[in-house]
Design a protein around this motif. Structure first.
Motif, PDB file in Angstrom:
ATOM      1  N   LEU B  90       0.746  -1.288   0.010  1.00  0.00           N
ATOM      2  CA  LEU B  90       0.007   0.119  -0.008  1.00  0.00           C
ATOM      3  C   LEU B  90       0.883   1.302   0.077  1.00  0.00           C
ATOM      4  N   ALA B  91       1.978   1.094   0.488  1.00  0.00           N
ATOM      5  CA  ALA B  91       2.800   2.192   0.663  1.00  0.00           C
ATOM      6  C   ALA B  91       4.302   1.959   0.377  1.00  0.00           C
ATOM      7  N   PRO B  92       4.521   1.773  -0.920  1.00  0.00           N
ATOM      8  CA  PRO B  92       5.718   1.108  -1.232  1.00  0.00           C
ATOM      9  C   PRO B  92       6.933   2.171  -1.150  1.00  0.00           C
ATOM     10  N   GLY B  93       7.949   1.485  -0.581  1.00  0.00           N
ATOM     11  CA  GLY B  93       9.114   2.096  -0.241  1.00  0.00           C
ATOM     12  C   GLY B  93       9.369   2.668   1.152  1.00  0.00           C
ATOM     13  N   LEU B  94       8.181   2.370   2.041  1.00  0.00           N
ATOM     14  CA  LEU B  94       8.227   2.999   3.137  1.00  0.00           C
ATOM     15  C   LEU B  94       8.167   2.241   4.429  1.00  0.00           C
ATOM     16  N   VAL B  95       8.339   0.859   4.173  1.00  0.00           N
ATOM     17  CA  VAL B  95       8.786  -0.197   5.174  1.00  0.00           C
ATOM     18  C   VAL B  95       9.597  -0.868   4.468  1.00  0.00           C
ATOM     19  N   PRO B  96      10.620  -1.877   5.364  1.00  0.00           N
ATOM     20  CA  PRO B  96      11.558  -2.747   4.852  1.00  0.00           C
ATOM     21  C   PRO B  96      10.822  -3.778   3.904  1.00  0.00           C
ATOM     22  N   PHE B 132      10.203  13.671   5.896  1.00  0.00           N
ATOM     23  CA  PHE B 132       9.392  13.004   6.632  1.00  0.00           C
ATOM     24  C   PHE B 132       8.164  13.364   6.709  1.00  0.00           C
ATOM     25  N   VAL B 133       7.868  14.657   6.621  1.00  0.00           N
ATOM     26  CA  VAL B 133       6.427  14.833   6.676  1.00  0.00           C
ATOM     27  C   VAL B 133       5.725  14.483   5.495  1.00  0.00           C
ATOM     28  N   GLU B 134       6.032  14.357   4.256  1.00  0.00           N
ATOM     29  CA  GLU B 134       5.604  13.698   3.109  1.00  0.00           C
ATOM     30  C   GLU B 134       5.546  12.226   3.232  1.00  0.00           C
ATOM     31  N   ASP B 135       6.411  11.884   3.821  1.00  0.00           N
ATOM     32  CA  ASP B 135       6.491  10.050   3.749  1.00  0.00           C
ATOM     33  C   ASP B 135       5.481   9.488   4.897  1.00  0.00           C
ATOM     34  N   ILE B 136       5.504  10.312   5.932  1.00  0.00           N
ATOM     35  CA  ILE B 136       4.927   9.604   7.169  1.00  0.00           C
ATOM     36  C   ILE B 136       3.199  10.030   6.720  1.00  0.00           C
ATOM     37  N   SER B 137       3.020  11.107   6.076  1.00  0.00           N
ATOM     38  CA  SER B 137       1.793  11.318   5.777  1.00  0.00           C
ATOM     39  C   SER B 137       1.016  10.339   4.714  1.00  0.00           C
ATOM     40  N   GLU B 138       1.929  10.234   3.889  1.00  0.00           N
ATOM     41  CA  GLU B 138       1.550   9.237   2.739  1.00  0.00           C
ATOM     42  C   GLU B 138       1.433   7.895   3.407  1.00  0.00           C
ATOM     43  N   PHE B 139       2.361   7.339   4.302  1.00  0.00           N
ATOM     44  CA  PHE B 139       2.118   5.966   4.840  1.00  0.00           C
ATOM     45  C   PHE B 139       0.894   6.001   5.402  1.00  0.00           C
ATOM     46  N   MET B 140       0.705   6.838   6.394  1.00  0.00           N
ATOM     47  CA  MET B 140      -0.908   6.763   7.251  1.00  0.00           C
ATOM     48  C   MET B 140      -1.906   7.018   6.171  1.00  0.00           C
ATOM     49  N   ALA B 141      -1.922   7.885   5.433  1.00  0.00           N
ATOM     50  CA  ALA B 141      -3.065   7.958   4.394  1.00  0.00           C
ATOM     51  C   ALA B 141      -3.516   6.576   3.738  1.00  0.00           C
ATOM     52  N   ARG B 142      -2.469   6.268   3.085  1.00  0.00           N
ATOM     53  CA  ARG B 142      -2.552   5.041   2.222  1.00  0.00           C
ATOM     54  C   ARG B 142      -2.768   3.799   2.919  1.00  0.00           C
ATOM     55  N   THR B 143      -1.994   3.370   3.935  1.00  0.00           N
ATOM     56  CA  THR B 143      -2.415   2.210   4.836  1.00  0.00           C
ATOM     57  C   THR B 143      -3.626   2.208   5.503  1.00  0.00           C
ATOM     58  N   PRO B 239      17.792  11.624   5.971  1.00  0.00           N
ATOM     59  CA  PRO B 239      17.213  12.979   5.176  1.00  0.00           C
ATOM     60  C   PRO B 239      16.537  12.591   3.954  1.00  0.00           C
ATOM     61  N   GLU B 240      16.939  11.417   3.237  1.00  0.00           N
ATOM     62  CA  GLU B 240      16.062  11.053   2.072  1.00  0.00           C
ATOM     63  C   GLU B 240      15.295   9.895   2.100  1.00  0.00           C
ATOM     64  N   SER B 241      14.923   9.360   3.288  1.00  0.00           N
ATOM     65  CA  SER B 241      14.078   8.027   3.244  1.00  0.00           C
ATOM     66  C   SER B 241      13.604   7.803   4.741  1.00  0.00           C
ATOM     67  N   THR B 242      12.483   7.313   4.610  1.00  0.00           N
ATOM     68  CA  THR B 242      11.587   6.812   5.800  1.00  0.00           C
ATOM     69  C   THR B 242      11.386   5.412   5.649  1.00  0.00           C
ATOM     70  N   LYS B 243      11.404   4.808   6.832  1.00  0.00           N
ATOM     71  CA  LYS B 243      10.905   3.183   6.685  1.00  0.00           C
ATOM     72  C   LYS B 243      10.226   3.158   8.075  1.00  0.00           C
ATOM     73  N   VAL B 244       9.300   2.689   7.812  1.00  0.00           N
ATOM     74  CA  VAL B 244       8.411   2.387   9.298  1.00  0.00           C
ATOM     75  C   VAL B 244       8.752   0.892   9.725  1.00  0.00           C
TER      76      VAL B 244
END
Lengths: 402, 402
Positions: B90-96, B132-143, B239-244
């Motif tokens: 659901l959120a490609p690239g944002l988890v291992p 971070f703001v873009e990544d975590i909001s993307e992660f939460m919105a999509r999942t 700075p370039e990447s977020t992984k939950v």
């Protein structure tokens, strides 16, 4: 008999013989299939010599409604028998006794309630049921409280939520109650003289908003193990006894959905008095009886639920001052909403109620239908503002005067 | 290797060798156990010749917190790996990336993120994370959207609710976040200089009421598949990447619980700036960065969630005018409440955050602790009235001035 197949009458008799608590002698048994064949086989097996009897209810792997046939999970038989057993423990004497279940055969052997009548039929014939208010409020207060996070271990409750996952039967409710009535759906069915009223419903986006919010509650709120289809056709009754049957729609949902089902069906009968009462005086008396029942069911439910909470609450945080009042107030509001939604769907949706459909004179029927629609709409529109059950009484009485 | 046993390093290497996508040559592998041994074994298996590596995370059948040890289900490893896989889709690239799972051994072989740091540590060291703001909001919105009744088939969702039933780990949250902090519980842990503040909390029945209402939401509202423990220690970052990471608390609950976890941990770091910033000017700048992140995470989340809803909503009724606004408003209110609850529990409850606990000077630490408590309490008390994210900013800024 380990693989599923529809039982023959001979097999039903063989199965019944094994219920030694009921059939204590070797006298011969008689069997008759008395189901309507739409969803289930229902065998009544009796022993003429002793008067003993049992009911064997077996799920069929399809549903037939208005000529259409679609496959339907046999797992509903497990859900029905397991919830009957839970309800029987929590509300003793208010559901049929279960003698035996067989999940492979999708059947339950249970108490024969031939001395009872279906409450919908009883109400249409003018029956008075002095124990009903106490019994149904007791049933709801105890089954809902003790399966909620207020009244049972919260980790065990999560196991019940899993066990009573019921997607196929929930889908029927989601479609027929919380979607179809609000759009020109091929699933709807209504008298042609109601077309304008139906078209009005389909345009009423303020009402749709309330429907969407109630639908969300039905979809997400795992509050208690519901009966899930608690209309007056799911209640066997006599003046002395009440037995709730047919919980195949059981799942974890919002409590107000069960309470609303009971109240909605009393109010549908209330609207139907246009036909079923002899004259204006009888109509008034009958409606007073029904509306008093609506009032008393809520107040008895509330009193019993609060008592259970105070005496058997398992959650320390739920004893916080003010919390119980908020909870009960939200339940009341949910009850308004679900009562309304269940009335509307019985007039314009797929499945109707005999109280209204069996009114022969189209003009009288139309008057009853429009009264039910009006009460239902007003209840839905007021659900988020409702403060007391008296408002529901006022809404019903205003609809008669309108 | 079909029966559970804790892996040896030799076994970890053998297992890693089978991950041909990562280890494309036959060069030797090195292994080190890098977990803290409290809940899980964590092996890093690397290939010095190529620089390739994997992480093997294996659940232990017990939890050890503050010296106590109690048994804990191995099923959490299945829940973690299955939710990682869903989140990855659901959120490609944002988890291992998950390479392999083995439920019998309660382990997951996944992407090595050694080039990332734990975000809590990064924030304590003054890190700036522009993505971070873009990544975590993307992660939460999509999942959250795509696992809710808004964004996925509602019958399949019920299957996920069953599959992610997680009673043991939910119990930890129910106790540590929604109960213990509000009573003098032996599970609590706080600096002695906070005793009066804690005693105040235990008497504050108005706050308990909000805690009880939030607890009810956590217990009953199956809104979306949550991460369930989305604090800054569950986020790997550069700075370039977020992984939950670490979704072992995943279950179906209220969306605001995940959003609140992120915001609460930013606000805890905000309070901790009493120590971590060099001087008043640096403190102000750092707090502005953090508070702007809180603001932007909510607004980005809201924007993305609304776009997903408009473009991918599966529920016809959810398109009803006005419904989306009510839904988002309720999410905002839930977010206020859960943010507050999660701040309070990190000050007086069992498990704290290093941002604050690592402040060496007791007076400075106390100031940060009381600021966090004050923000948390005010957020909880305002949750049912909140109208905009700006109010959260105002509450945080007022706490600094107080």
């Amino acid at each position: 008999m380990s693989h599923y197949h529809p039982l023959s009458e001979t097999e039903a008799v063989e199965l019944a013989k094994s219920i030694k608590d009921v059939f204590t002698t070797e006298d011969p048994l008689a069997c008759r299939e008395i189901g309507d064949g739409n969803l289930n086989l229902v065998f009544r097996v009796t022993q003429p010599a002793t008067g003993a009897g049992v009911i064997i209810k077996q799920a069929l792997p399809y549903a037939k409604v208005v000529g259409e046939s679609w496959p339907l999970t046999l797992d509903r038989a497990r859900i029905e028998s397991e919830s009957l057993i839970i309800q029987g423990k929590l509300a003793p004497g208010l559901v049929p006794q279960v003698y035996k279940t067989d999940n492979d055969l999708a059947l339950t052997v249970m108490e024969d309630l031939s001395d009872h009548v279906i409450m919908r039929r009883g109400l249409m014939e003018g029956g008075i049921y002095p124990k009903f208010v106490e019994d149904i409020s007791e049933f709801m207060a105890r089954t809902l409280f003790f399966t909620s996070d207020l009244g049972m271990n919260q980790q065990e409750k999560k196991g019940l939520v899993r066990s009573f996952s019921n997607p196929e039967l929930c889908k029927i409710t989601e479609d027929l109650i919380f979607d179809d009535p609000y759009i020109d759906s091929p699933n709807n069915s209504f008298d042609e003289h109601l077309r304008e009223d139906a078209a009005q419903l389909w345009k009423d986006t303020e009402l749709h908003l309330e429907a969407a919010l109630l639908r969300e509650k039905f979809l997400t709120q795992a509050q208690a193990l519901l009966h899930g289809d608690l209309h007056t056709g799911s209640i066997f009754i006599t003046p002395e006894s009440t037995k709730v049957i047919d919980p195949e729609f059981a799942y974890y949902g919002p409590m107000g959905f069960d309470i609303g089902a009971v109240l909605a069906n009393l109010l549908l009968n209330y609207a139907a008095q246009e036909h079923w009462s002899e004259d204006a005086a009888a109509r008034k008396e009958r409606r007073n009886y029904l509306i008093q029942s609506v009032h008393d069911i809520w107040t008895s439910f509330e009193r019993k639920f609060r008592t259970l909470w105070n005496e058997h609450g398992v959650d320390r945080m739920s004893k916080t001052p003010g919390y119980q009042d908020i909870y009960i107030h939200r339940l009341l509001q949910d009850t308004f909403g679900f009562t309304g939604a269940k009335m509307i769907r019985r007039i314009v949706g797929l499945a109707h109620v005999a109280d209204i459909d069996k009114i022969p004179d189209p003009e009288v029927r139309k008057k009853a239908q429009r009264m039910a629609l009006s009460i239902g709409k007003t209840l839905m529109m007021s659900n988020r503002k409702a403060m007391s059950i008296q408002e529901m009484i006022d809404i019903a009485e205003s609809a008669v005067l309108a």
